[in-house]
Design a protein around this motif. Structure first.
Motif, PDB file in Angstrom:
ATOM      1  N   VAL A 466      33.955 -29.987  69.153  1.00 36.83           N
ATOM      2  CA  VAL A 466      34.756 -29.566  70.304  1.00 36.83           C
ATOM      3  C   VAL A 466      35.073 -28.078  70.166  1.00 36.83           C
ATOM      4  O   VAL A 466      35.539 -27.634  69.113  1.00 36.83           O
ATOM      5  N   VAL A 467      34.763 -27.322  71.229  1.00 32.76           N
ATOM      6  CA  VAL A 467      35.142 -25.909  71.279  1.00 32.76           C
ATOM      7  C   VAL A 467      36.267 -25.787  72.300  1.00 32.76           C
ATOM      8  O   VAL A 467      36.097 -26.167  73.465  1.00 32.76           O
ATOM      9  N   VAL A 468      37.426 -25.308  71.847  1.00 27.43           N
ATOM     10  CA  VAL A 468      38.549 -25.104  72.759  1.00 27.43           C
ATOM     11  C   VAL A 468      38.613 -23.620  73.091  1.00 27.43           C
ATOM     12  O   VAL A 468      38.638 -22.784  72.189  1.00 27.43           O
ATOM     13  N   ILE A 469      38.585 -23.295  74.373  1.00 21.30           N
ATOM     14  CA  ILE A 469      38.708 -21.888  74.797  1.00 21.30           C
ATOM     15  C   ILE A 469      40.080 -21.736  75.457  1.00 21.30           C
ATOM     16  O   ILE A 469      40.347 -22.354  76.497  1.00 21.30           O
ATOM     17  N   VAL A 470      40.955 -20.979  74.822  1.00 26.11           N
ATOM     18  CA  VAL A 470      42.309 -20.807  75.359  1.00 26.11           C
ATOM     19  C   VAL A 470      42.356 -19.520  76.174  1.00 26.11           C
ATOM     20  O   VAL A 470      42.097 -18.425  75.642  1.00 26.11           O
ATOM     21  N   PHE A 471      42.613 -19.651  77.457  1.00 23.65           N
ATOM     22  CA  PHE A 471      42.743 -18.472  78.333  1.00 23.65           C
ATOM     23  C   PHE A 471      44.157 -17.921  78.140  1.00 23.65           C
ATOM     24  O   PHE A 471      45.110 -18.382  78.736  1.00 23.65           O
ATOM     25  N   ASN A 472      44.230 -16.958  77.264  1.00 25.33           N
ATOM     26  CA  ASN A 472      45.497 -16.472  76.751  1.00 25.33           C
ATOM     27  C   ASN A 472      46.012 -15.298  77.581  1.00 25.33           C
ATOM     28  O   ASN A 472      45.678 -14.146  77.320  1.00 25.33           O
ATOM     29  N   ASN A 473      46.815 -15.621  78.636  1.00 27.04           N
ATOM     30  CA  ASN A 473      47.415 -14.518  79.412  1.00 27.04           C
ATOM     31  C   ASN A 473      48.914 -14.456  79.175  1.00 27.04           C
ATOM     32  O   ASN A 473      49.665 -13.862  79.946  1.00 27.04           O
ATOM     33  N   GLY A 474      49.350 -15.122  78.140  1.00 27.11           N
ATOM     34  CA  GLY A 474      50.717 -14.891  77.680  1.00 27.11           C
ATOM     35  C   GLY A 474      51.784 -15.558  78.508  1.00 27.11           C
ATOM     36  O   GLY A 474      52.920 -15.105  78.545  1.00 27.11           O
ATOM     37  N   GLY A 475      51.459 -16.631  79.206  1.00 32.35           N
ATOM     38  CA  GLY A 475      52.558 -17.283  79.926  1.00 32.35           C
ATOM     39  C   GLY A 475      52.095 -18.448  80.755  1.00 32.35           C
ATOM     40  O   GLY A 475      50.904 -18.743  80.838  1.00 32.35           O
ATOM     41  N   VAL A 476      53.089 -19.139  81.375  1.00 36.21           N
ATOM     42  CA  VAL A 476      52.763 -20.230  82.301  1.00 36.21           C
ATOM     43  C   VAL A 476      52.238 -19.572  83.564  1.00 36.21           C
ATOM     44  O   VAL A 476      52.870 -18.694  84.124  1.00 36.21           O
ATOM     45  N   TYR A 477      51.033 -19.976  83.989  1.00 41.02           N
ATOM     46  CA  TYR A 477      50.350 -19.312  85.114  1.00 41.02           C
ATOM     47  C   TYR A 477      50.002 -17.875  84.710  1.00 41.02           C
ATOM     48  O   TYR A 477      49.066 -17.633  83.989  1.00 41.02           O
ATOM     49  N   ALA A 532      30.815 -27.376  65.122  1.00 44.15           N
ATOM     50  CA  ALA A 532      32.018 -27.726  64.345  1.00 44.15           C
ATOM     51  C   ALA A 532      33.238 -27.424  65.208  1.00 44.15           C
ATOM     52  O   ALA A 532      33.141 -26.682  66.191  1.00 44.15           O
ATOM     53  N   PRO A 533      34.406 -27.978  64.859  1.00 45.13           N
ATOM     54  CA  PRO A 533      35.611 -27.677  65.641  1.00 45.13           C
ATOM     55  C   PRO A 533      35.844 -26.173  65.688  1.00 45.13           C
ATOM     56  O   PRO A 533      35.776 -25.497  64.666  1.00 45.13           O
ATOM     57  N   ALA A 534      36.069 -25.641  66.879  1.00 41.44           N
ATOM     58  CA  ALA A 534      36.252 -24.196  67.028  1.00 41.44           C
ATOM     59  C   ALA A 534      37.246 -23.911  68.144  1.00 41.44           C
ATOM     60  O   ALA A 534      37.442 -24.730  69.047  1.00 41.44           O
ATOM     61  N   LEU A 535      37.874 -22.737  68.049  1.00 45.75           N
ATOM     62  CA  LEU A 535      38.795 -22.309  69.104  1.00 45.75           C
ATOM     63  C   LEU A 535      38.532 -20.844  69.388  1.00 45.75           C
ATOM     64  O   LEU A 535      38.473 -20.028  68.459  1.00 45.75           O
ATOM     65  N   ILE A 536      38.367 -20.513  70.663  1.00 44.92           N
ATOM     66  CA  ILE A 536      38.175 -19.122  71.081  1.00 44.92           C
ATOM     67  C   ILE A 536      39.443 -18.657  71.790  1.00 44.92           C
ATOM     68  O   ILE A 536      39.841 -19.233  72.809  1.00 44.92           O
ATOM     69  N   ASP A 537      40.101 -17.671  71.198  1.00 48.09           N
ATOM     70  CA  ASP A 537      41.302 -17.090  71.803  1.00 48.09           C
ATOM     71  C   ASP A 537      40.812 -16.048  72.797  1.00 48.09           C
ATOM     72  O   ASP A 537      40.375 -14.968  72.399  1.00 48.09           O
ATOM     73  N   CYS A 538      40.814 -16.380  74.061  1.00 48.23           N
ATOM     74  CA  CYS A 538      40.183 -15.548  75.100  1.00 48.23           C
ATOM     75  C   CYS A 538      41.284 -14.775  75.826  1.00 48.23           C
ATOM     76  O   CYS A 538      42.064 -15.348  76.589  1.00 48.23           O
ATOM     77  N   VAL A 539      41.391 -13.486  75.547  1.00 44.48           N
ATOM     78  CA  VAL A 539      42.521 -12.700  76.042  1.00 44.48           C
ATOM     79  C   VAL A 539      42.308 -12.318  77.509  1.00 44.48           C
ATOM     80  O   VAL A 539      41.313 -11.712  77.872  1.00 44.48           O
ATOM     81  N   ILE A 540      43.297 -12.723  78.330  1.00 38.89           N
ATOM     82  CA  ILE A 540      43.228 -12.476  79.774  1.00 38.89           C
ATOM     83  C   ILE A 540      44.393 -11.562  80.159  1.00 38.89           C
ATOM     84  O   ILE A 540      45.507 -11.684  79.622  1.00 38.89           O
ATOM     85  N   ASP A 541      44.169 -10.682  81.089  1.00 38.26           N
ATOM     86  CA  ASP A 541      45.189  -9.776  81.583  1.00 38.26           C
ATOM     87  C   ASP A 541      46.421 -10.569  82.052  1.00 38.26           C
ATOM     88  O   ASP A 541      46.302 -11.434  82.933  1.00 38.26           O
TER      89      ASP A 541
END
Ligand SMILES: Cc1ncc(Cc2csc(CCOP(=O)(O)OP(=O)(O)O)c2C)c(N)n1
Length: 563
Positions: A466-477, A532-541
């Motif tokens: 499982v690859v988890v891609i977290v769309f990291n824009n620092g908040g809810v919405y 393998a288990p992976a996580l991509i911290d994907c930085v969004i504006d």
């Protein structure tokens, strides 16, 4: 161990596992504890795959997704009271989404509950579950365990599938009874053949269509009638619109797909065929101005009271989707339904304009990334991994991924679904990996990820692809409310410092940090290669996106000063 003779007396736990395995159950998702730990041990001893989660809600979502993907009820096992309640959100979500799932919870001795004598984790769980389930049963003696399990299985998968609660009090699980062969449920989900006159009525309406539209819902994907559904769509020559979890029933690049011209086809279609799709909020209740006031509806569904829920259904076809689609296809082949070239040309023109506009967004040169450019990088990598199952939740992330990430095979997209529930992501991803063996890519808003984020440890513990891609824009919405592009000399909005990639490293998974589309693509390609288990911290504006994604029309009225 199996008893030598059937006259031997065994514990209720053994009778539960006898009944589950006799009816094809091979996997249980759950969180053990008093009074169900021995039930899980007994299941494991008998070769049942038990997956231990960090929270019962995620275990329940996994069971629900397993039910949707396999057509057999997914099983979630919890302890009583708080564990039962944690699972109830997933059980209710399964009922709303029509996924076959059974939540089995231990409970207190009935007599103590009824007298409210204050047992450990005392709660009247059947009464609590009933409003949120398709059915809720309690077994009050070990001799009736086989009946209870059998009823729960049939209730979960027959007719319109849903969530079923099965209550097994501690004193029943630990009691002994003579072992008898458990009931094997015959044909738990019988075919329901549509009445011929309902099919004829539907074809007669289709013959009048100048601008037909076929809407495929997740009920069509669940039916596993992929070939006949594709034949029907292609036999009519009509445009089709897949709801998000029906994407891939026909590949998203199919020439009859109208997904890129959704507004046009909803507004102009004159005869609409709903196949396993409900005219609920996801389709604006079939109401103008989104839809034409003159639209006429054909609906194939297994649940009669769904008809006329939002718009009059001129041609209701009651039956299981596979039987109804086959009957409709046979009748269409005998009919005078003609192609509608001018309608198709209108749609193609709209598709070309919308795809061109979208393409410009997907290739914009923006820093930090926005949702579109990050998703285009993911799309391009997944184009070489069409076997991957996509899971998605969030708001902007969920909505943009639905429009940007094409799906080419049935049941290869799982998302927040009819209820828009956050917290489904990692449980769905685990079930997709366990039940299909396929690689799974979970595309998560950062707030949505947080609801089940600790299951990252579960994914690592079972070494799931499982690859988890977290769309990291620092908040809810959106992220910080301060607009990073405001022209006043406000302090520059710092990109949030959350590093989700380090989270998975704590459990032995592989973490990637990505701030550009190229970095996203490289990380995803690497993660899919290692499986393998992976996580991509994907930085969004943090300044992009809208509150509630595309659900603006359901949101608070825009503030005056807002554009
Ligand atoms: C169980 C539950 N609790 C709250 C909510 C309300 C909500 C809908 S979408 C969402 C998360 C949006 O933030 P995220 O960062 O994931 O999204 P985005 O960056 O725009 O992609 C919440 C909290 C729902 N739907 N379910």
């Amino acid at each position: 161990p199996e008893s030598e003779s059937e006259s031997e007396s065994v514990e209720g736990n053994t009778l539960v596992v006898d009944a589950l395995t006799a009816n094809g159950v091979s996997t249980i998702y759950g969180v053990v504890g008093i009074p169900v730990t021995d039930l899980a041990r007994t299941a494991q001893d008998r070769g049942v795959r038990y997956l231990g989660f960090r929270n019962e809600q995620a275990a329940g979502h996994a069971a629900a997704a397993a039910g949707y993907l396999t057509g057999r009820p997914g099983i979630c096992l919890t302890v009583s009271a708080p564990g039962f309640l944690n699972g109830l959100v997933a059980l209710a979500n399964a009922t709303v989404n029509c996924f076959p799932m059974i939540q089995i919870s231990g409970s207190s001795d009935r007599a103590i509950v009824d007298l409210e004598q204050g047992d450990y984790e005392e709660l009247d769980q059947v009464a609590t579950a009933r409003p949120f389930t398709k059915a809720a049963y309690r077994v009050d003696s070990p001799e009736l365990i086989g009946v209870g399990v059998g009823r729960a299985i049939r209730a979960a998968v027959s007719g319109r599938p849903g969530g079923v609660y099965l209550d097994l009090p501690a004193n029943v699980l630990s009691a002994s009874a003579v072992r008898t062969p458990p009931p094997q449920i015959v044909d738990p989900s019988p075919r329901q053949i549509p009445a011929p006159e309902s099919v004829d009525r539907a074809v007669a309406l289709l013959e009048q269509a100048r601008r037909p539209l076929i809407v495929l819902g997740k009920g069509a994907a669940y039916a596993r009638a992929d070939a006949v559904i594709r034949e029907l769509v292609e036999a009519t020559g009509a445009p089709f619109l897949p709801m998000s979890m029906a994407k891939g029933l026909l590949p998203d690049d199919h020439p009859q797909s109208a997904a890129a011209a959704r507004s046009l086809v909803l507004a102009r279609a004159d005869v609409v065929v709903l196949i396993g799709a409900r005219l609920n909020w996801l389709l604006d209740h079939g109401r103008p101005p989104r839809w034409s006031a003159d639209a006429r509806f054909i609906q194939l569904d297994i649940f009669a009271t769904e008809f006329d829920s939002n718009r009059p259904i001129e041609a209701p076809v009651l039956g299981d989707i596979a039987s109804s689609v086959a009957a409709l296809l046979a009748a269409i082949r005998r009919s005078r339904i003609a192609p509608v070239p001018e309608w198709r040309e209108q749609i193609e023109a709209s598709k070309r304009a919308n795809i061109k506009r979208m393409d410009a967004q997907l290739h914009a040169d923006v820093h930090p990334m926005d949702f579109a450019v990050a998703l285009r990088a993911i799309r391009d990598v997944l184009d070489d991994h069409r076997d991957a199952i996509v899971v998605s939740e969030g708001a902007n992330t969920l909505d943009s991924a639905r429009n940007i990430i094409p799906i080419y095979a049935p049941r290869h997209r799982l998302d927040a679904g009819t209820w828009g529930v956050m917290g489904v992501g990692l449980g769905y991803a685990i079930a997709a990996a366990v039940e299909t063996g396929e690689p799974v890519v979970a595309i998560e808003g950062d707030s949505a990820f947080g609801f089940s984020g600790m299951e990252i440890e579960t994914i690592c513990r079972y070494k799931l692809p499982v690859v988890v891609i977290v769309f990291n824009n620092g908040g809810v919405y959106r992220g910080d409310e301060v607009n990073a592009h405001s022209d006043d000399p406000a302090p520059t909005v710092l990109l949030h410092s959350s590093r989700y990639d380090t989270l998975i490293e704590a459990f032995g998974g592989i973490g990637y940090h990505a701030e550009t589309p190229a970095q996203v693509a490289a990380a995803l390609r690497s993660a899919l290669t290692t499986a393998a288990p992976a996580l991509i911290d994907c930085v969004i504006d943090p300044a992009v996106g809208t509150e509630s994604g595309h659900l603006q029309m359901l949101n608070r009225p825009a503030r005056e000063e807002e554009p």
